[in-house]
Scaffold this motif. Structure first.
Motif, PDB file in Angstrom:
ATOM      1  N   LEU A   1       8.109  -0.982  -8.429  1.00  0.00           N
ATOM      2  CA  LEU A   1       7.338  -1.861  -9.323  1.00  0.00           C
ATOM      3  C   LEU A   1       6.008  -2.340  -8.763  1.00  0.00           C
ATOM      4  CD1 LEU A   1      10.366  -4.002 -10.538  1.00  0.00           C
ATOM      5  CD2 LEU A   1       9.052  -2.404 -11.936  1.00  0.00           C
ATOM      6  N   PHE A   2       5.600  -1.791  -7.609  1.00  0.00           N
ATOM      7  CA  PHE A   2       4.408  -2.380  -6.985  1.00  0.00           C
ATOM      8  C   PHE A   2       3.232  -2.406  -7.949  1.00  0.00           C
ATOM      9  CE2 PHE A   2       3.896   2.092  -5.801  1.00  0.00           C
ATOM     10  CZ  PHE A   2       2.554   2.313  -6.000  1.00  0.00           C
ATOM     11  N   GLN A   3       2.554  -3.512  -7.902  1.00  0.00           N
ATOM     12  CA  GLN A   3       1.413  -3.748  -8.785  1.00  0.00           C
ATOM     13  C   GLN A   3       0.407  -4.494  -7.929  1.00  0.00           C
ATOM     14  OE1 GLN A   3       2.955  -5.845 -12.221  1.00  0.00           O
ATOM     15  NE2 GLN A   3       1.326  -5.001 -13.469  1.00  0.00           N
TER      16      GLN A   3
ATOM     17  N   ALA B   1       7.581 -12.382 -11.474  1.00  0.00           N
ATOM     18  CA  ALA B   1       7.787 -11.589 -10.258  1.00  0.00           C
ATOM     19  C   ALA B   1       6.538 -10.769  -9.961  1.00  0.00           C
ATOM     20  CB  ALA B   1       8.991 -10.672 -10.424  1.00  0.00           C
ATOM     21  N   ILE B   2       6.166 -10.723  -8.690  1.00  0.00           N
ATOM     22  CA  ILE B   2       4.942 -10.053  -8.270  1.00  0.00           C
ATOM     23  C   ILE B   2       5.258  -9.119  -7.102  1.00  0.00           C
ATOM     24  CG2 ILE B   2       2.806 -10.528  -6.993  1.00  0.00           C
ATOM     25  CD1 ILE B   2       2.430 -12.911  -8.841  1.00  0.00           C
ATOM     26  N   PHE B   3       4.654  -7.943  -7.122  1.00  0.00           N
ATOM     27  CA  PHE B   3       5.017  -6.922  -6.135  1.00  0.00           C
ATOM     28  C   PHE B   3       3.794  -6.340  -5.414  1.00  0.00           C
ATOM     29  CE2 PHE B   3       8.249  -7.172  -9.394  1.00  0.00           C
ATOM     30  CZ  PHE B   3       9.442  -7.157  -8.683  1.00  0.00           C
ATOM     31  N   PRO B   4       3.227  -7.061  -4.472  1.00  0.00           N
ATOM     32  CA  PRO B   4       2.077  -6.509  -3.744  1.00  0.00           C
ATOM     33  C   PRO B   4       2.527  -5.485  -2.690  1.00  0.00           C
ATOM     34  CG  PRO B   4       2.264  -8.915  -3.472  1.00  0.00           C
ATOM     35  CD  PRO B   4       3.560  -8.415  -4.017  1.00  0.00           C
ATOM     36  N   ARG B   5       1.683  -4.508  -2.471  1.00  0.00           N
ATOM     37  CA  ARG B   5       2.005  -3.496  -1.463  1.00  0.00           C
ATOM     38  C   ARG B   5       0.790  -3.268  -0.580  1.00  0.00           C
ATOM     39  NH1 ARG B   5       4.896   2.360  -2.730  1.00  0.00           N
ATOM     40  NH2 ARG B   5       5.374   2.861  -0.562  1.00  0.00           N
TER      41      ARG B   5
ATOM     42  N   PHE C   1      15.027  -4.859  -1.585  1.00  0.00           N
ATOM     43  CA  PHE C   1      13.751  -5.383  -2.075  1.00  0.00           C
ATOM     44  C   PHE C   1      12.576  -4.453  -1.766  1.00  0.00           C
ATOM     45  CE2 PHE C   1      16.385  -9.225  -1.987  1.00  0.00           C
ATOM     46  CZ  PHE C   1      16.242  -9.582  -3.318  1.00  0.00           C
ATOM     47  N   ALA C   2      12.699  -3.699  -0.675  1.00  0.00           N
ATOM     48  CA  ALA C   2      11.651  -2.715  -0.406  1.00  0.00           C
ATOM     49  C   ALA C   2      11.659  -1.647  -1.497  1.00  0.00           C
ATOM     50  CB  ALA C   2      11.864  -2.089   0.978  1.00  0.00           C
ATOM     51  N   LEU C   3      12.863  -1.253  -1.915  1.00  0.00           N
ATOM     52  CA  LEU C   3      12.973  -0.265  -2.992  1.00  0.00           C
ATOM     53  C   LEU C   3      12.423  -0.823  -4.306  1.00  0.00           C
ATOM     54  CD1 LEU C   3      16.500   1.146  -2.128  1.00  0.00           C
ATOM     55  CD2 LEU C   3      14.352   2.449  -2.124  1.00  0.00           C
ATOM     56  N   LEU C   4      12.731  -2.078  -4.562  1.00  0.00           N
ATOM     57  CA  LEU C   4      12.245  -2.703  -5.796  1.00  0.00           C
ATOM     58  C   LEU C   4      10.707  -2.724  -5.800  1.00  0.00           C
ATOM     59  CD1 LEU C   4      13.270  -4.080  -8.376  1.00  0.00           C
ATOM     60  CD2 LEU C   4      13.167  -6.272  -7.172  1.00  0.00           C
ATOM     61  N   ASN C   5      10.141  -3.009  -4.644  1.00  0.00           N
ATOM     62  CA  ASN C   5       8.679  -2.988  -4.557  1.00  0.00           C
ATOM     63  C   ASN C   5       8.143  -1.582  -4.810  1.00  0.00           C
ATOM     64  OD1 ASN C   5       6.101  -2.415  -2.954  1.00  0.00           O
ATOM     65  ND2 ASN C   5       6.090  -4.652  -3.045  1.00  0.00           N
TER      66      ASN C   5
ATOM     67  N   ILE D   1      14.289  -5.966 -15.787  1.00  0.00           N
ATOM     68  CA  ILE D   1      13.370  -4.959 -15.280  1.00  0.00           C
ATOM     69  C   ILE D   1      14.057  -3.597 -15.416  1.00  0.00           C
ATOM     70  CG2 ILE D   1      11.953  -4.289 -13.331  1.00  0.00           C
ATOM     71  CD1 ILE D   1      12.420  -7.219 -12.298  1.00  0.00           C
ATOM     72  N   ALA D   2      14.021  -3.093 -16.606  1.00  0.00           N
ATOM     73  CA  ALA D   2      14.757  -1.857 -16.856  1.00  0.00           C
ATOM     74  C   ALA D   2      13.905  -0.637 -16.542  1.00  0.00           C
ATOM     75  CB  ALA D   2      15.217  -1.826 -18.311  1.00  0.00           C
ATOM     76  N   LYS D   3      14.555   0.484 -16.576  1.00  0.00           N
ATOM     77  CA  LYS D   3      13.895   1.746 -16.249  1.00  0.00           C
ATOM     78  C   LYS D   3      12.640   1.970 -17.095  1.00  0.00           C
ATOM     79  CE  LYS D   3      15.008   6.667 -15.990  1.00  0.00           C
ATOM     80  NZ  LYS D   3      16.105   7.642 -16.099  1.00  0.00           N
ATOM     81  N   GLU D   4      12.750   1.618 -18.365  1.00  0.00           N
ATOM     82  CA  GLU D   4      11.599   1.811 -19.262  1.00  0.00           C
ATOM     83  C   GLU D   4      10.391   1.045 -18.751  1.00  0.00           C
ATOM     84  OE1 GLU D   4      14.713   0.769 -20.680  1.00  0.00           O
ATOM     85  OE2 GLU D   4      15.105   2.915 -20.660  1.00  0.00           O
ATOM     86  N   ARG D   5      10.686  -0.121 -18.176  1.00  0.00           N
ATOM     87  CA  ARG D   5       9.593  -0.942 -17.675  1.00  0.00           C
ATOM     88  C   ARG D   5       8.862  -0.233 -16.546  1.00  0.00           C
ATOM     89  NH1 ARG D   5      10.563  -6.360 -18.776  1.00  0.00           N
ATOM     90  NH2 ARG D   5       8.538  -6.714 -17.829  1.00  0.00           N
ATOM     91  N   VAL D   6       9.646   0.459 -15.716  1.00  0.00           N
ATOM     92  CA  VAL D   6       9.034   1.191 -14.602  1.00  0.00           C
ATOM     93  C   VAL D   6       8.124   2.281 -15.157  1.00  0.00           C
ATOM     94  CG1 VAL D   6       9.477   2.499 -12.509  1.00  0.00           C
ATOM     95  CG2 VAL D   6      11.082   0.704 -13.210  1.00  0.00           C
ATOM     96  N   CYS D   7       8.633   3.004 -16.167  1.00  0.00           N
ATOM     97  CA  CYS D   7       7.823   4.056 -16.795  1.00  0.00           C
ATOM     98  C   CYS D   7       6.576   3.464 -17.446  1.00  0.00           C
ATOM     99  CB  CYS D   7       8.636   4.794 -17.854  1.00  0.00           C
ATOM    100  SG  CYS D   7      10.011   5.710 -17.173  1.00  0.00           S
ATOM    101  N   ASP D   8       6.785   2.345 -18.150  1.00  0.00           N
ATOM    102  CA  ASP D   8       5.667   1.681 -18.827  1.00  0.00           C
ATOM    103  C   ASP D   8       4.554   1.364 -17.835  1.00  0.00           C
ATOM    104  OD1 ASP D   8       6.983   1.707 -21.133  1.00  0.00           O
ATOM    105  OD2 ASP D   8       7.473  -0.446 -21.190  1.00  0.00           O
ATOM    106  N   LEU D   9       5.010   0.839 -16.715  1.00  0.00           N
ATOM    107  CA  LEU D   9       4.064   0.411 -15.686  1.00  0.00           C
ATOM    108  C   LEU D   9       3.207   1.585 -15.229  1.00  0.00           C
ATOM    109  CD1 LEU D   9       3.378  -2.052 -13.851  1.00  0.00           C
ATOM    110  CD2 LEU D   9       5.015  -1.118 -12.227  1.00  0.00           C
TER     111      LEU D   9
END
Lengths: 446, 255
Positions: free
Chosen positions: A158-160, A191-195, A151-155, A9-17
């Motif tokens: 990446l929250f989706q 991996a799933i990130f509900p918020r 994990f809160a930071l990861l959410n 889960i690299a930085k690019e992925r965060v941008c992509d998202l």
């Protein structure tokens, strides 16, 4: 935990998202900031107090992929009634289907006309950007935590998917908003990130029910669910909530619930752990104004080799507030539970009343439970108490019930239901106690 | 009289708790229609007898026989004994928090009777028994024995027995801790259990109960045995003179 999560889960992925979802710049920045903070925090291991005995080292995040496109994910649609019992009459229901189930919401026009917002986060980003920006960026609603959490930071990066419930000042709704997180049966590691964001302005009153459910994964599959719930209760607001985690034994769930309770507001919440490979769930509740009150209760029924870890923090930052924690845990087979309860009372928080109770019933010979209270009290005029018990079913109770014709098995079921009823009796969401009681009965029998 | 099978026959019963022998050769026969009272000091083993009869796992029969209607019961679990027709009113009834009196009564009555009872029918029966025992409706929603006073617990025990309708009712110090009004009500409840097919075993410390529930047989229990048996007069004598004068009955002395 394997620290090489960044490989996947690299930085690019965060941008992509952010780009793929067409999110505004400020939100993309928030995601990137959270991602940077996530990378800087050391990975949790068993030497960290709150990760004792959680087996966190075994979790290798690098094996988990992100959900690329929700529509293409495997999994078959199912009726939402499978997730929440018919005994609950909802004000509105939103099902977040990670997979083919899709996302749907029903909110009646009358509530909408009062300014109530109940919609998926992605819709809220498009339709209520200013409000969401205020909620997510400023300190007006839920301030930053004193204790950053990996994990809160990861959410936050990446929250989706997820939901926003916003209830304007003075609006009172006496039926629950239901949020289903419905996860697919997966053939790989996902991996799933509900918020979840719940905002009640002053004098508002509402109820929420959140349900995490999934379908058993195939042999190589498994879910990692990282859930973040943020709750803000304005002055004199009232929120009752129930959360049910009923996951299969291939699913890890990390969840964090942060609640900010303003003056004279009441937060009353019950979380139910009824299945997962492992659940690690933290409740951090801040009593921010005088007269604020929170009651967080837990009901856990473990079986097989399920593991549960609950951490609660009752943070008193104001005088004259009170908080109760009541956790009831029953463990079959070789299920395990660890409960850690923190009571933090600031120097100015005089006349605080904080109570903590954790009772564990060991039904299986190899079941294990730990209970660790931590009190950090800086004020000198407070009432704080805590109590914990761990033990098997009382043989005198068993004998008494047997003398009235019940078999050992029936007697145990009676005692366990009774053990939980004391928590369920306090739930004021119509139909919720009966529904949870039913889920408990099913699991006791299984 | 025809040789009808006794309800209960205890023959030279020995039992221990954690390697300590408490019952040391108990002999007792109860026929249908009979009320027996066992009296004795604290620690004489009276309560052990009641627990052993019901099969408490802590009490182990080492020798002797316990026959219920001719059937040996010492290997049976407590619930099997309850289903056969034995019931014990506890000296100290146990609280089961979270289990309401109404759910408890319904489940246990169903278990012992071995069949579902229509809700309406059960309710009527329950209300009638509650009225007799002066148990208020509000009790139904309370948790069984949880926070009950001593007197409330005893009333609820008798209420349970009145629904279970046992052929052998064992009452362990049901009179202890009751005021005189409660004692009268509870005694009426006990008397209502008696039929020509029922045996009643009263275990008590005080003669007072026997003014309201009249036994045909009174036994003095001491050191894990029945030391002396007699009629109702024996209870009065014990009340007047205490236990010290009691001499073993010839049958016991001969052993």
């Amino acid at each position: 935990m394997a620290e090489n999560a960044a490989n996947t889960i690299a930085k690019e992925r965060v941008c992509d998202l952010a780009t793929r979802n067409g999110e505004p710049r400020w939100l993309k920045d928030l995601r990137l900031n959270a991602w940077e903070a996530y990378l800087k925090l050391p990975a949790p291991n068993h030497r960290h107090e709150e990760w004792h005995k959680t087996g966190i080292e075994k979790l290798d995040l690098s094996q988990y992929g992100l959900l690329e496109e929700s529509k293409s994910a495997p999994g078959k649609a199912r009726d939402k009634s499978e997730l929440v019992a018919k005994s609950i009459e909802a004000a509105a229901t939103l099902t977040q289907g990670y997979g083919a189930t899709g996302t749907f919401v029903e909110l009646d026009a009358e509530l909408a006309s009062k300014g109530v917002i109940f919609k998926s986060l992605s819709s809220a980003i498009e339709e209520n950007e200013d409000l969401l920006k205020t909620i997510l960026t400023g300190d007006k609603y839920v301030p930053e935590s004193d204790k950053p959490d990996k994990f809160a930071l990861l959410n936050r990066a990446l929250f989706q998917g997820g939901v926003l419930l916003y209830v304007p000042a003075g609006v009172v709704i006496d039926k629950p908003f239901v949020f289903n997180v419905d996860m697919p049966a997966v053939a790989s590691k996902l991996a799933i990130f509900p918020r979840v964001i719940v905002i009640l302005e002053s004098n508002a009153q509402a109820q929420v029910v959140t349900v995490s459910g999934d379908q058993a994964a195939s042999a190589d599959g498994g879910l990692f669910v990282d859930m973040l719930t943020e709750v803000y209760l304005g002055a004199n607001a009232r929120l009752s909530g129930v959360n049910v985690d009923k996951l299969s034994d291939t699913t890890y769930q990390m969840s964090k619930t942060r609640t900010h309770v303003e003056r004279d507001a009441h937060f009353d919440y019950l979380t139910c752990g009824l299945g997962a490979k492992q659940i690690k769930s933290d409740f951090e509740t801040v009593m921010a104004g005088p007269g604020s009150y929170s009651r967080v209760q837990g009901l856990v029924l473990g079986s097989g080799s399920e593991q549960y870890s609950y951490n609660t923090t009752q943070a008193h930052k104001t005088p004259n507030a009170s908080s109760d924690i009541i956790f009831r845990v029953a463990l079959k087979d070789k299920a395990q539970s660890i409960y850690q309860g923190n009571v933090l009372v600031d120097k100015i928080a005089q006349k605080t009343s904080a109570f903590q109770s954790n009772k564990n019933l060991l039904l299986g010979q190899k079941a294990k439970a730990d209970s660790i209270p931590r009190l950090e009290i800086l004020a000198d005029d407070v009432k704080c108490s805590h109590g914990a018990t761990v033990g098997p079913v009382d043989p005198e109770q068993l004998f008494y019930l047997q003398c009235r014709g019940l078999s050992v098995q029936e007697a145990q079921e009676f005692i366990v239901s009774g053990f939980f009823v004391q928590v369920l009796d306090t739930v004021n969401i119509t139909g919720a106690a009966a529904w949870i009681g039913e889920l408990v009965a099913q699991k006791i029998h299984s | 009289m025809t040789a009808k099978q006794p309800i209960l026959q205890i023959i030279d019963l020995h039992a221990k708790v954690e390697d300590k022998e408490i019952l040391k050769g108990v002999n007792l026969t109860i026929n249908g229609g009979e009320v027996h009272a066992i009296m004795g000091r604290n620690g004489s083993g009276k309560s052990t007898l009641s627990y052993t009869l019901m099969g408490h796992p802590r009490y182990q029969v080492t020798s002797g026989k316990m026959l219920y209607k001719g059937q040996e019961i010492s290997e049976m679990s407590p619930d099997e004994r309850a289903k056969l027709g034995l019931a014990l009113a506890f000296q100290y009834p146990v609280a089961i928090p979270g289990v309401s009196v109404s759910n408890f009564l319904r489940a246990t009555t169903k278990a012992v009777r071995g069949k579902e009872i229509p809700v309406k029918e059960f309710r009527q029966e329950l209300k009638a028994q509650m009225a007799k025992l002066g148990v208020k409706d509000e009790f139904l929603s309370r948790y069984i024995n949880d926070g009950f006073s001593g007197g409330e617990k005893k009333r609820i025990e008798i209420l349970q027995l009145s629904l279970l309708k046992p052929a052998l009712a064992i009452l362990d110090e049901t009179d202890s801790g009751l005021d005189i009004d409660a004692l009268k009500t509870v005694s009426e409840g006990i008397n209502a259990l008696a039929t020509p097919e029922t045996g009643i075993l009263l275990i008590t410390h005080y003669q007072r109960l026997l003014n309201y529930v009249q036994p045909q047989f009174v036994h003095v229990f001491q050191d894990g045995q029945i030391l002396k048996s007699g009629g109702p007069d024996l209870a009065l004598e014990l009340e007047e003179r205490g236990y010290d004068w009691v001499q073993p009955s010839p049958a016991v002395a001969a052993k």
